[in-house]
Design an enzyme around this catalytic site. Sequence first.
Site, PDB file in Angstrom:
ATOM      1  CD  GLU A  81     -31.554  24.957 -39.858  1.00 38.89           C
ATOM      2  OE1 GLU A  81     -30.962  25.247 -40.898  1.00 38.89           O
ATOM      3  OE2 GLU A  81     -31.871  23.781 -39.555  1.00 38.89           O
ATOM      4  CB  CYS A 113     -32.482  19.689 -38.609  1.00 31.41           C
ATOM      5  SG  CYS A 113     -33.057  20.513 -40.075  1.00 31.41           S
ATOM      6  CG  HIS A 243     -34.645  15.741 -39.637  1.00 29.69           C
ATOM      7  ND1 HIS A 243     -35.391  16.832 -39.262  1.00 29.69           N
ATOM      8  CD2 HIS A 243     -34.007  16.093 -40.779  1.00 29.69           C
ATOM      9  CE1 HIS A 243     -35.196  17.804 -40.136  1.00 29.69           C
ATOM     10  NE2 HIS A 243     -34.361  17.384 -41.072  1.00 29.69           N
TER      11      HIS A 243
HETATM   12  P1  HMG Z   1     -36.555  17.450 -56.890  1.00 25.48           P
HETATM   13  O1  HMG Z   1     -35.293  17.187 -57.621  1.00 25.48           O
HETATM   14  O2  HMG Z   1     -37.432  18.534 -57.397  1.00 25.48           O
HETATM   15  O3  HMG Z   1     -37.453  16.159 -56.774  1.00 25.48           O
HETATM   16  O4  HMG Z   1     -36.203  17.819 -55.374  1.00 25.48           O
HETATM   17  P2  HMG Z   1     -37.178  14.682 -57.339  1.00 25.48           P
HETATM   18  O5  HMG Z   1     -37.126  14.700 -58.800  1.00 25.48           O
HETATM   19  O6  HMG Z   1     -36.047  14.037 -56.582  1.00 25.48           O
HETATM   20  O7  HMG Z   1     -38.562  14.010 -56.904  1.00 25.48           O
HETATM   21  C1  HMG Z   1     -38.887  13.843 -55.566  1.00 25.48           C
HETATM   22  C2  HMG Z   1     -39.675  12.537 -55.429  1.00 25.48           C
HETATM   23  O8  HMG Z   1     -40.949  12.708 -56.089  1.00 25.48           O
HETATM   24  C3  HMG Z   1     -38.999  11.350 -56.122  1.00 25.48           C
HETATM   25  O9  HMG Z   1     -39.240  10.211 -55.305  1.00 25.48           O
HETATM   26  C4  HMG Z   1     -39.777  11.220 -57.442  1.00 25.48           C
HETATM   27  O10 HMG Z   1     -39.752   9.929 -57.985  1.00 25.48           O
HETATM   28  C5  HMG Z   1     -41.164  11.611 -56.977  1.00 25.48           C
HETATM   29  P3  HMG Z   1     -37.984   9.252 -54.925  1.00 25.48           P
HETATM   30  O11 HMG Z   1     -37.376   8.821 -56.198  1.00 25.48           O
HETATM   31  O12 HMG Z   1     -37.050  10.126 -54.092  1.00 25.48           O
HETATM   32  O13 HMG Z   1     -38.618   8.172 -54.107  1.00 25.48           O
HETATM   33  N1  HMG Z   1     -42.057  12.078 -58.059  1.00 25.48           N
HETATM   34  C6  HMG Z   1     -43.348  11.764 -58.129  1.00 25.48           C
HETATM   35  N2  HMG Z   1     -44.135  10.976 -57.361  1.00 25.48           N
HETATM   36  C7  HMG Z   1     -45.454  10.855 -57.703  1.00 25.48           C
HETATM   37  N3  HMG Z   1     -46.006  11.458 -58.808  1.00 25.48           N
HETATM   38  C8  HMG Z   1     -45.256  12.241 -59.619  1.00 25.48           C
HETATM   39  C9  HMG Z   1     -43.860  12.421 -59.283  1.00 25.48           C
HETATM   40  N4  HMG Z   1     -42.831  13.123 -59.836  1.00 25.48           N
HETATM   41  C10 HMG Z   1     -41.747  12.901 -59.076  1.00 25.48           C
HETATM   42  N5  HMG Z   1     -45.806  12.834 -60.657  1.00 25.48           N
HETATM   43  C11 HMG Z   1     -35.468  17.559 -53.125  1.00 25.48           C
HETATM   44  C12 HMG Z   1     -36.384  17.012 -54.232  1.00 25.48           C
HETATM   45  C13 HMG Z   1     -35.813  16.855 -51.815  1.00 25.48           C
HETATM   46  C14 HMG Z   1     -34.011  17.312 -53.492  1.00 25.48           C
HETATM   47  C15 HMG Z   1     -35.730  19.101 -52.984  1.00 25.48           C
HETATM   48  O14 HMG Z   1     -37.073  19.335 -52.591  1.00 25.48           O
HETATM   49  C16 HMG Z   1     -34.811  19.782 -51.997  1.00 25.48           C
HETATM   50  O15 HMG Z   1     -33.691  20.145 -52.322  1.00 25.48           O
HETATM   51  N6  HMG Z   1     -35.267  19.965 -50.688  1.00 25.48           N
HETATM   52  C17 HMG Z   1     -34.454  20.571 -49.664  1.00 25.48           C
HETATM   53  C18 HMG Z   1     -33.377  19.633 -49.125  1.00 25.48           C
HETATM   54  C19 HMG Z   1     -33.911  18.518 -48.255  1.00 25.48           C
HETATM   55  O16 HMG Z   1     -35.010  18.589 -47.741  1.00 25.48           O
HETATM   56  N7  HMG Z   1     -33.072  17.500 -48.001  1.00 25.48           N
HETATM   57  C20 HMG Z   1     -33.426  16.384 -47.164  1.00 25.48           C
HETATM   58  C21 HMG Z   1     -32.204  15.718 -46.545  1.00 25.48           C
HETATM   59  S1  HMG Z   1     -31.168  16.875 -45.671  1.00 25.48           S
HETATM   60  C22 HMG Z   1     -32.068  17.262 -44.230  1.00 25.48           C
HETATM   61  O17 HMG Z   1     -33.008  16.595 -43.911  1.00 25.48           O
HETATM   62  C23 HMG Z   1     -31.628  18.458 -43.453  1.00 25.48           C
HETATM   63  C24 HMG Z   1     -32.522  19.686 -43.597  1.00 25.48           C
HETATM   64  O18 HMG Z   1     -33.730  19.482 -42.864  1.00 25.48           O
HETATM   65  C25 HMG Z   1     -31.798  20.947 -43.125  1.00 25.48           C
HETATM   66  C26 HMG Z   1     -31.148  20.970 -41.750  1.00 25.48           C
HETATM   67  O19 HMG Z   1     -30.551  20.036 -41.258  1.00 25.48           O
HETATM   68  O20 HMG Z   1     -31.151  22.060 -41.202  1.00 25.48           O
HETATM   69  C27 HMG Z   1     -32.919  19.948 -45.033  1.00 25.48           C
END
Ligand code: HMG
Length: 401
Positions: A81, A113, A243
Amino acid sequence: MKVGIDAIGLAVPPTYLELAELARARAVAPEKYTEGLGTVRMSVPLADEDTVTLSVRAAGQALASAGVDAKQIGLCIVGTETAVDHSKPVSSYVQGLIGLPSHCRVFEAKHACYGGTAGLQTALDWIRSGSAAGRKALVICADIARYGLKTPGEPTQGAGAVALLVSESPRLVSFETGRVGTWSSDVHDFWRPLYSKDAVVDGHYSVTCYLQAVEGALADYRKKVPAPRSGRLTDSFAAIAYHVPYGKMARKAHRQLRALDGDAEPDESFERQVAAGLTLPSQVGNIYTGSLYLSLASLLALRQDKLDGKQVALFSYGSGCCAELFDGTVEPGAQERVRSSGILELLEQRRKLEVPDYEAVFEAREDMDQRPARATTDSGPLRYLGVQHHRRYYMSPKRQG
Ligand code: HMG
């Protein structure tokens, strides 16, 4: 006829960023990235690296580790991509740079992906159908995951390519026809508009879409594949590769898969079935199309128990979205082959970047597709030089321009 993956090659940029250091620079607790997301380091591509250079290096490693000459390839699909052109596919550059034969079908496959899995399934069917006539396929999954600086997606970047040599009598993993469950749905969870180098993402929604896709693909897999005579379906898998946009996502996916399969303690099987597959992704970050296959390489290289003859499940997810759950059988000696292929050593040879250097490289990549090609007489690894008369130029030890 047994058909499957005969060799795996990996390419990553020579540089990486420690996510704990990125967290400190962004005034975030380091544990949020290292434990909350489950990523320790992410690969950072330099300004002379793109999906062509990564693809060529990964393909070279796969061919070398299998002892196969490029002339034996009859199909080359690059799943990406991170295209370098709206029309000319990365696979055409690969053809020229590694010397694939002229009587070889080459094209690029795009579906976020999932593009690499689309390539793998096509290659398997091409061989099964007899069209291959004894030739082999090269499926390359190459991407540079890029979100904006200081956005929530920033710690989920990465860059790399995984090349899969697909053939009859494979030495790593074989796949039977029809053992695939598919799910697709028109969603806006993650995308990259034509005018943008950075991905746009509805992050939390993308997690929901991924988990819905696990459910959808599992339901379809159950329809296609006979249930095991006894016990849970997911217990028939010695290992499961997901993935991996970041490690925690794979953990959530596994919890979902096992719970849907009637497991009241879905986390208990995580260490046994999944953990080894997350080690390499935790050092590289998200490499989009290649991330599932990096997880497969990780579990083959790092699982201590013997997987010979055992079943491994793979879950592929591409935003937009399309997902597949499929399974294969680990061939005898596969783990030793992957361990001795040099994949593990590759990650140790990288150089750490400081956060300001990473930010400078990030900015420098913004206009790299229009950068005038510079003249050079250097040799060394394949590099992207820039553009002249709208053509991309590469510096290769074998061939220039
Ligand atoms: P965010 O909102 O900054 O993070 O973004 P959050 O608040 O959801 O926290 C993440 C995790 O860290 C949570 O764990 C928190 O509790 C934890 P969870 O509740 O999920 O188990 N946390 C902590 N842990 C330990 N100590 C601390 C602490 N603070 C918080 N102090 C988000 C997270 C993934 C949404 C963001 O990084 C993002 O948008 N990433 C890009 C999108 C993505 O990767 N999506 C995955 C699914 S889609 C996919 O896989 C396809 C893709 O690869 C693309 C394609 O297909 O081409 C992306």
